[in-house]
Design a protein around this motif. Sequence first.
Motif, short mmCIF file in Angstrom:
data_model
loop_
_atom_site.label_atom_id
_atom_site.label_comp_id
_atom_site.label_asym_id
_atom_site.label_seq_id
_atom_site.Cartn_x
_atom_site.Cartn_y
_atom_site.Cartn_z
N ASN A 343 0.84 -1.19 0.00
CA ASN A 343 0.00 0.00 0.00
C ASN A 343 0.88 1.25 0.00
OD1 ASN A 343 0.74 0.53 2.71
ND2 ASN A 343 -1.11 -0.43 3.53
N TYR A 344 0.25 2.39 -0.03
CA TYR A 344 0.99 3.66 -0.12
C TYR A 344 1.90 3.86 1.09
CZ TYR A 344 1.83 8.72 -0.15
OH TYR A 344 2.41 9.96 -0.11
N HIS A 345 1.43 3.52 2.28
CA HIS A 345 2.23 3.72 3.49
C HIS A 345 3.53 2.92 3.44
CE1 HIS A 345 -1.05 5.91 5.16
NE2 HIS A 345 -1.83 4.87 5.33
N GLU A 346 3.45 1.69 2.96
CA GLU A 346 4.65 0.86 2.87
C GLU A 346 5.62 1.41 1.83
OE1 GLU A 346 3.13 -3.61 3.65
OE2 GLU A 346 1.88 -2.44 2.29
N ALA A 347 5.06 1.88 0.71
CA ALA A 347 5.92 2.46 -0.34
C ALA A 347 6.65 3.69 0.18
CB ALA A 347 5.06 2.82 -1.55
N LYS A 348 5.95 4.54 0.93
CA LYS A 348 6.58 5.76 1.46
C LYS A 348 7.63 5.42 2.51
CE LYS A 348 5.85 9.65 1.08
NZ LYS A 348 6.61 10.68 0.31
N ALA A 349 7.38 4.42 3.33
CA ALA A 349 8.38 4.02 4.33
C ALA A 349 9.64 3.50 3.64
CB ALA A 349 7.79 2.95 5.24
N TYR A 350 9.47 2.77 2.54
CA TYR A 350 10.63 2.29 1.79
C TYR A 350 11.42 3.46 1.22
CZ TYR A 350 13.38 -0.13 -1.78
OH TYR A 350 14.42 -0.60 -2.56
N ALA A 351 10.71 4.45 0.67
CA ALA A 351 11.40 5.62 0.11
C ALA A 351 12.19 6.35 1.19
CB ALA A 351 10.38 6.56 -0.54
N ALA A 352 11.61 6.48 2.38
CA ALA A 352 12.32 7.13 3.48
C ALA A 352 13.54 6.32 3.89
CB ALA A 352 11.38 7.31 4.67
N TRP A 353 13.42 5.02 3.85
CA TRP A 353 14.55 4.14 4.19
C TRP A 353 15.69 4.28 3.19
CZ3 TRP A 353 16.05 -0.30 1.31
CH2 TRP A 353 16.99 -1.13 1.93
N LYS A 354 15.36 4.53 1.92
CA LYS A 354 16.39 4.68 0.89
C LYS A 354 17.24 5.91 1.11
CE LYS A 354 17.17 2.82 -2.54
NZ LYS A 354 18.17 1.79 -2.89
N GLY A 355 16.68 6.94 1.77
CA GLY A 355 17.49 8.11 2.07
C GLY A 355 16.81 9.41 1.71
N PRO A 356 17.41 10.54 2.10
CA PRO A 356 16.83 11.87 1.86
C PRO A 356 16.59 12.11 0.36
CG PRO A 356 18.67 12.00 3.39
CD PRO A 356 18.69 10.61 2.84
#
Length: 763
Positions: A343-356
């Motif tokens: 879902n969108y929340h998981e996708a956004k958490a992954y993006a944050a994990w990848k870095g700024p």
Amino acid sequence: MATELSLEDILTGPYTWKSMTPCDLSNCTKQQILDYFENSYSLNESIFAALKTEDAIYKAPDRLRLPLIFYYAHTAVVYINKLMLAGLIEERVNFEYETMFETGVDEMSWDDTENYRMGGSYQWPSLKDVVQFRLKVRNVIRKVIEDTPLELPVTQESKWWAMFMGFEHERIHIETSSVLIRQLPIGMVKTPEQWVPGPLTYGESPSKNPLLPVEGTEVTMGKPKDFPSYGWDNEYPQIQTSVPSFEASKYLITNREFMEFVTDKGYENEKLWSKEGWKWRKYRNARHPTFWVCDKGCVSGCGGVLAGYSHCKPDQNQNSSQYRYRSFCEETAIPWDWPVEVNYHEAKAYAAWKGPGYRLPTESEHNAMRDKKPISKGTDSDLIYDKELHQKSNINLTFGTSTPVHMYPANGKGFHDVFGNVWQWVEDHFNGLPGSETHYLYDDFSSPTYDGKHNVILGGSWISTGDEASRFARYAFRRHFFQHAGFRLARSCSDQDVPVRLVRNPAHADQDVSLPLKDISKKTFMTTNTQLLMETQSCVDERLFDEYVLDDINLSSALGKVSMDIARRHGTKVSHALDVGCGCGRMSFELSRAVDQVIGLEYCEVFLKSAEELLSKKQKVFYCPKEDCRIPAKRVKRSTHDGCTITAKLPTDTQPSRVTLKQFTWIPNELSGFDLVVHHCLDRVPNKRAWLIRLWEILMPNGIVVISGLGDWTKEKLEPIIGDKLRCMETIPVKYAEDYWCTEPDKETWATVWCLKTRAEAQ
């Protein structure tokens, strides 16, 4: 022992897993329309061939959804309802079913209490009876197609538009049901005939997923109003927008890439999640994507008797991997090169994990990643009409699952799977494009989701067909919902703001947006659903003031008295009345003095909650924000506030036990059989026609409709909408006070009220 489900148990026509190309609405024959209908209807039924036993169709795979029997019947009901509204048919097939299967559960909250029908207390009809209903509807539609004169092109004003609306609604639910079947316990499903899964691997796996640059450009979004294919209201009109330079991942994010996030305990790191996302993560206790299977006993989120079920069995044979994968109807080893579905929340958490700087693409950036193919007047500029589509994209049921992200060729800009494989989450909130309008046959298809709580998904998936597989398709889901949806990463390459469109919804001012924006207000646009603009405390205070402080000179009170007078003059005995646009309930309560049963219908939630409070507590305190308010002192208790505290009370001698309040964004089938309908919300709805076309059907033979709020509408404009079933009997002026804040207490206003009666009785 559960009864095995055979094809004969669910089909009313041929079995198929092959999808046809949509009709060209400027150049199609009745035979082509009939063939496309048959294909749509059969495809939807064929999806249910994946159920192993009959009892599975009565299970709720998701606690926010209904049992599958509802979705099996629902699309047939929508055909009948829309064809009735369009005037293509005059008789229903089974009104009980067309009410029961009309409306699904409200998906507006991720922590909703299960709908009562999900808990097993609701007795659904037998599958045999529902199949017979679908067969009857199928035959009705065949006859309508055969008997109705076809005038080309089919446009939004054509009655035929209702038919194509039914086709494309059916195809949406092919995908909906496939997602739900995918969430059922694996023991309840089987591999259906002709179902072809995609390959788990394809050549050498991509070792990297680089970000590819896209230069700043102008893009055209939206669909021309004269494009010769069916489209949903949110797809229109065309707009131009600027897209600054950015870069995006060559491939969709794969299961292999997302596994690194899971292994690094991304699901346990609150800092990576938005507030809304973390709330959902804790609520679901999510540890991995929902279509992954582990051995930790994770609760799967099913509903009804399946509540508490876990796909993640502790005794499962995991072989060499900690995880396995659940496709539509199989459990396999994890296909590492397939796109991850989250879902969108998981996708956004992954993006944050990848870095700024990492984020998801925006809607306009997704358009910029596409091959630049000009929109022509014919259908050839839309990919769903491409005869070689199956060689370019995993879409339109080429396969029955996803495929490796590098299997299909890149487009001219180097990106793979811009269309197909899985839907792609983007950063934009769902909203109508500037200048968009709702369609009177389905006024609430898109508009309720223009609330800032839904994000856009683009590109279609392996099972997207028809309009869903179009270049113009833009759909939306709540951010916590699951679909065959994944994502790719993006990152800005300039100091300009991200080209995103967020929704400003006065009812939900607290935006939880994690994007690099200098000024979020410049990227936030008012919801195009004007009804949502009233969901504020100031609007409800104003409405309460109007209805309960102005007493007998307010419009609600005056209109209620006039309506009963009209009914008496025309010899109509009123025992069952409907108050459409009941606001905070004043007219419903007024009518209860003389009417045995009053239904108050309201689309505005804050209005209805105030009416409910008055119904239960008999009074409600609210505040007048105007400092120089001149309300008589006996009605006001002054406070330390700048304004005044006011107590709204039920009018004397009313019978609140006779009043039932309901929230709807349309007039559903469950509301019918009225002697009197008072319709007084037309001044605050964007599509008056949508709120008028069912009036004749909900009236008793000798019933009366009283309408106000038509503004400058004339009899000539009204009569084509109400059709030949109702006749305008008279227009009546009604005196009331319009000045909410009593700055001119003696001011008088006159409203024109239309009295309509069934034409047979009027003659």
